[in-house]
Motif scaffolding. Structure first.
Motif, PDB file in Angstrom:
ATOM      1  N   ALA A   1     120.141 -54.875  39.593  1.00  0.00           N
ATOM      2  CA  ALA A   1     119.323 -53.666  39.639  1.00  0.00           C
ATOM      3  C   ALA A   1     118.068 -53.915  38.818  1.00  0.00           C
ATOM      4  O   ALA A   1     117.984 -54.877  38.043  1.00  0.00           O
ATOM      5  N   TRP A   2     117.103 -53.032  38.998  1.00  0.00           N
ATOM      6  CA  TRP A   2     115.876 -53.070  38.214  1.00  0.00           C
ATOM      7  C   TRP A   2     115.912 -51.955  37.174  1.00  0.00           C
ATOM      8  O   TRP A   2     116.457 -50.885  37.430  1.00  0.00           O
ATOM      9  N   LYS A   3     115.323 -52.194  36.021  1.00  0.00           N
ATOM     10  CA  LYS A   3     115.248 -51.171  34.978  1.00  0.00           C
ATOM     11  C   LYS A   3     113.785 -50.949  34.614  1.00  0.00           C
ATOM     12  O   LYS A   3     113.053 -51.898  34.294  1.00  0.00           O
ATOM     13  N   THR A   4     113.375 -49.687  34.635  1.00  0.00           N
ATOM     14  CA  THR A   4     111.987 -49.377  34.302  1.00  0.00           C
ATOM     15  C   THR A   4     111.915 -48.113  33.463  1.00  0.00           C
ATOM     16  O   THR A   4     112.848 -47.302  33.450  1.00  0.00           O
ATOM     17  N   TYR A   5     110.796 -47.982  32.759  1.00  0.00           N
ATOM     18  CA  TYR A   5     110.524 -46.830  31.891  1.00  0.00           C
ATOM     19  C   TYR A   5     109.194 -46.227  32.324  1.00  0.00           C
ATOM     20  O   TYR A   5     108.134 -46.793  32.045  1.00  0.00           O
TER      21      TYR A   5
ATOM     22  N   ILE B   1     117.069 -55.800  46.654  1.00  0.00           N
ATOM     23  CA  ILE B   1     117.812 -55.220  45.521  1.00  0.00           C
ATOM     24  C   ILE B   1     117.317 -53.788  45.380  1.00  0.00           C
ATOM     25  O   ILE B   1     116.249 -53.529  44.824  1.00  0.00           O
ATOM     26  N   LYS B   2     118.103 -52.852  45.884  1.00  0.00           N
ATOM     27  CA  LYS B   2     117.614 -51.486  46.067  1.00  0.00           C
ATOM     28  C   LYS B   2     118.190 -50.500  45.059  1.00  0.00           C
ATOM     29  O   LYS B   2     118.214 -49.303  45.310  1.00  0.00           O
ATOM     30  N   ASN B   3     118.666 -51.005  43.929  1.00  0.00           N
ATOM     31  CA  ASN B   3     119.057 -50.147  42.815  1.00  0.00           C
ATOM     32  C   ASN B   3     117.919 -50.121  41.806  1.00  0.00           C
ATOM     33  O   ASN B   3     117.607 -51.154  41.201  1.00  0.00           O
ATOM     34  N   ILE B   4     117.308 -48.966  41.624  1.00  0.00           N
ATOM     35  CA  ILE B   4     116.225 -48.822  40.658  1.00  0.00           C
ATOM     36  C   ILE B   4     116.678 -47.844  39.583  1.00  0.00           C
ATOM     37  O   ILE B   4     116.908 -46.664  39.852  1.00  0.00           O
ATOM     38  N   CYS B   5     116.826 -48.356  38.369  1.00  0.00           N
ATOM     39  CA  CYS B   5     117.287 -47.559  37.231  1.00  0.00           C
ATOM     40  C   CYS B   5     116.072 -47.123  36.426  1.00  0.00           C
ATOM     41  O   CYS B   5     115.300 -47.966  35.951  1.00  0.00           O
TER      42      CYS B   5
ATOM     43  N   ASN C   1     118.520 -46.607  46.039  1.00  0.00           N
ATOM     44  CA  ASN C   1     119.304 -45.833  45.075  1.00  0.00           C
ATOM     45  C   ASN C   1     118.484 -45.646  43.799  1.00  0.00           C
ATOM     46  O   ASN C   1     118.104 -46.626  43.155  1.00  0.00           O
ATOM     47  N   PHE C   2     118.213 -44.414  43.445  1.00  0.00           N
ATOM     48  CA  PHE C   2     117.474 -44.097  42.232  1.00  0.00           C
ATOM     49  C   PHE C   2     118.476 -43.618  41.184  1.00  0.00           C
ATOM     50  O   PHE C   2     119.047 -42.527  41.312  1.00  0.00           O
ATOM     51  N   ILE C   3     118.703 -44.450  40.179  1.00  0.00           N
ATOM     52  CA  ILE C   3     119.701 -44.174  39.145  1.00  0.00           C
ATOM     53  C   ILE C   3     118.961 -43.696  37.903  1.00  0.00           C
ATOM     54  O   ILE C   3     118.224 -44.457  37.276  1.00  0.00           O
TER      55      ILE C   3
ATOM     56  N   ALA D   1     130.184 -45.683  40.416  1.00  0.00           N
ATOM     57  CA  ALA D   1     129.174 -46.743  40.335  1.00  0.00           C
ATOM     58  C   ALA D   1     129.447 -47.879  41.311  1.00  0.00           C
ATOM     59  O   ALA D   1     128.573 -48.717  41.547  1.00  0.00           O
ATOM     60  N   CYS D   2     130.646 -47.896  41.876  1.00  0.00           N
ATOM     61  CA  CYS D   2     130.977 -48.975  42.813  1.00  0.00           C
ATOM     62  C   CYS D   2     130.082 -48.951  44.045  1.00  0.00           C
ATOM     63  O   CYS D   2     129.735 -49.998  44.600  1.00  0.00           O
ATOM     64  N   LYS D   3     129.713 -47.760  44.504  1.00  0.00           N
ATOM     65  CA  LYS D   3     128.918 -47.666  45.724  1.00  0.00           C
ATOM     66  C   LYS D   3     127.529 -48.264  45.568  1.00  0.00           C
ATOM     67  O   LYS D   3     127.158 -49.174  46.334  1.00  0.00           O
ATOM     68  N   PRO D   4     126.704 -47.829  44.604  1.00  0.00           N
ATOM     69  CA  PRO D   4     125.380 -48.442  44.506  1.00  0.00           C
ATOM     70  C   PRO D   4     125.435 -49.920  44.132  1.00  0.00           C
ATOM     71  O   PRO D   4     124.569 -50.704  44.561  1.00  0.00           O
ATOM     72  N   TYR D   5     126.417 -50.327  43.336  1.00  0.00           N
ATOM     73  CA  TYR D   5     126.497 -51.737  42.938  1.00  0.00           C
ATOM     74  C   TYR D   5     127.287 -52.585  43.925  1.00  0.00           C
ATOM     75  O   TYR D   5     127.463 -53.787  43.714  1.00  0.00           O
TER      76      TYR D   5
END
Length: 484
Positions: free
Chosen positions: A233-237, A266-270, A301-303, A429-433
């Motif tokens: 996933a990606w992590k941003t602020y 990689i479509k999980n954006i945290c 997925n926007f986490i 969390a299993c679904k997005p990951y």
């Protein structure tokens, strides 16, 4: 240990370094004082040392029961810890609530690289984190001027998370920083993943790729993060920027970031939302943009890390049109953009649950709102450890917490059933990951890490301490070190 008072449920002033540590209220101080007295009394009555009693689940139950007692006197009845009074004496009764065999997937973990290049950016003679608890752990005796940083490093991380808690799996995350000043680099994060892998703990540790799209080089670096480091996933602020200015996800900078993530598959954006960095780009800490991009990009997925929670905003029932910050900012954005619950927006609980678990009505409102408006399948477990030491006390408190029937009826909140808690603690969390809890369990039940944990529990040695800043001075020092 630097602090004489150690309690099994850590209701102290510690923050994760992203917000100024709160001053404990008189009610919270009273809970700690009452628990301290009763732990000593119960230890004596049972013929145990305080330390031995602290190792039992009854000590944790006793403290939560003290919280119930003090909170009831203050007429705080929106939530409570559902424990029998005899749990304070009978470990088996306490275990029936505070122990469990759920799959626990913590999607927000942190530690500090004790040998990283970030140290080269610090002023000569500075001693970051040296005043924090456990800075005198046994690892601090190793050679070097800053060897105490090992107490916040990978070995301590593995002990706190995988030995002293019921956590099965974790995502290792990052803090916002200039590229040359990262307290944890992707290289060190991957090295820790390999340490866990050597214990046959395959798949126990996933990695974020930190992206500040408003910083030169970060968008370009996403290719390497995806291909070489295989981030999940990606992590941003969004409120962070090298010049102090943040960005919105739906503006040009944010859109370029999302499009790059999609292109890399990689479509999980945290996204860190809430917990503002003071007045710095405050508007970007709100969730205004989340509903917009969630509707625009249904395949992403926007986490939402911290669920938009703001420590300065008291969590209450959601009222449409109120324009309050905190979690309401997230709910409002979803509703205004017709983003249904259980779709592609997820709410993460790191630091958020830890902050509200000391206040039963805020905890009830926060969990109730997220489960109702974001969705029972889309609330994800996170602890922000190791800033708060071992996450075990957060797990225990969550297992025991219940929203009162009054609040359920008045606000339409769900009861926190065992099945619902199990979903939040890991299954959601299993679904997005894109993982299978059943397949992971087949490995984690027999790997070397599981064997080491089983042996460790014959002679456990938890420390019951937290690491993050506990007062304004420590917080400002940390901010200064991170901005160098």
């Amino acid at each position: 240990m630097k602090h004489a008072l150690a309690l099994p449920i850590k209701l102290d002033s510690t923050s994760n370094g992203e917000f100024c540590p709160p001053i404990l209220s008189e009610r919270e101080a009273q809970i700690n004082h009452l628990a301290d007295q009763r732990i000593q009394a119960h230890s004596n009555k049972l013929g145990l040392s305080r330390r031995d009693f602290m190792l039992s689940s009854s000590a944790a139950a006793l403290m939560l029961l003290c919280a119930n007692e003090v909170n009831a006197k203050e007429n705080l009845r929106g939530g409570f810890y559902a424990l029998e009074s005899d749990s304070a004496y009978e470990a088996q009764l306490a275990d029936s609530v505070l122990s469990g065999n759920e799959f626990i997937f913590d999607i927000q973990g942190h530690f500090v690289d004790p040998n990283g290049r970030w140290l080269n950016q610090l002023p000569q003679g500075s001693q970051p984190f040296s005043s924090m608890p456990n800075a005198d752990c046994p690892l601090a005796s190793q050679p070097g001027d800053r060897s105490y940083l090992q107490c916040l490093g990978p070995k301590q991380f593995i002990k706190d998370v995988f030995m002293d808690s019921d956590t099965d799996m974790m995502v290792l995350s990052f803090v916002p920083s200039l590229r040359q000043s990262e307290p944890l680099t992707i290289e060190e994060a991957d090295a820790t993943r390999r340490i866990v892998d050597e214990l046959e703990g395959h798949h126990r540790l996933l990695l974020h790729g930190r992206v500040n799209p408003n910083q030169d080089g970060d968008l370009q670096g996403m290719d390497e993060l995806a291909e070489k480091w295989q981030v999940s996933a990606w992590k941003t602020y969004t409120q962070w920027g090298p010049d102090g200015n943040g960005f919105f996800l739906h503006d040009e900078i944010g859109t370029a970031f999302i499009e790059k993530a999609r292109a890399l598959g990689i479509k999980n954006i945290c996204i860190h939302k809430g917990i503002p960095f003071g007045s710095q780009s405050y508007q970007h800490s709100l969730c205004t943009d989340i509903g917009i991009v969630a509707k625009r990009y249904p395949d992403v997925n926007f986490i939402i890390y911290h669920s938009g929670f703001d420590p300065a905003v008291e969590e209450r029932a959601y009222v449409s049109g109120s324009h309050r910050a905190g979690v309401d900012s997230l709910i409002r954005s979803l509703q205004e953009n017709q983003v249904d619950p259980n779709s592609n927006v997820y709410a993460e609980l790191g630091s958020t649950w830890r902050f509200v678990m000391r206040h039963p009505e805020q905890a009830a409102h926060l969990l109730g709102k997220l489960l109702r408006y974001v969705g029972e399948n889309n609330v994800l477990w996170g602890t922000d450890s190791i800033w708060y030491g071992s996450p075990q006390d957060q797990i225990q408190a969550f297992r025991a917490f219940q929203i009162s029937e009054l609040f359920q009826q008045q606000y339409g909140y769900p009861a926190l059933t065992q099945a619902l808690k199990t979903k939040v603690l890991g299954l959601n969390a299993c679904k997005p990951y894109q993982i299978s809890a059943e397949e992971i369990a087949k490995v984690t039940r027999r790997d070397k890490l599981a064997t080491a944990k089983e042996n460790y529990r014959n002679h456990p040695n938890p420390h019951f301490q937290t690491y993050g800043p506990k007062n304004r001075r420590e917080f400002l020092n940390l901010m200064r070190w991170q901005s160098v």
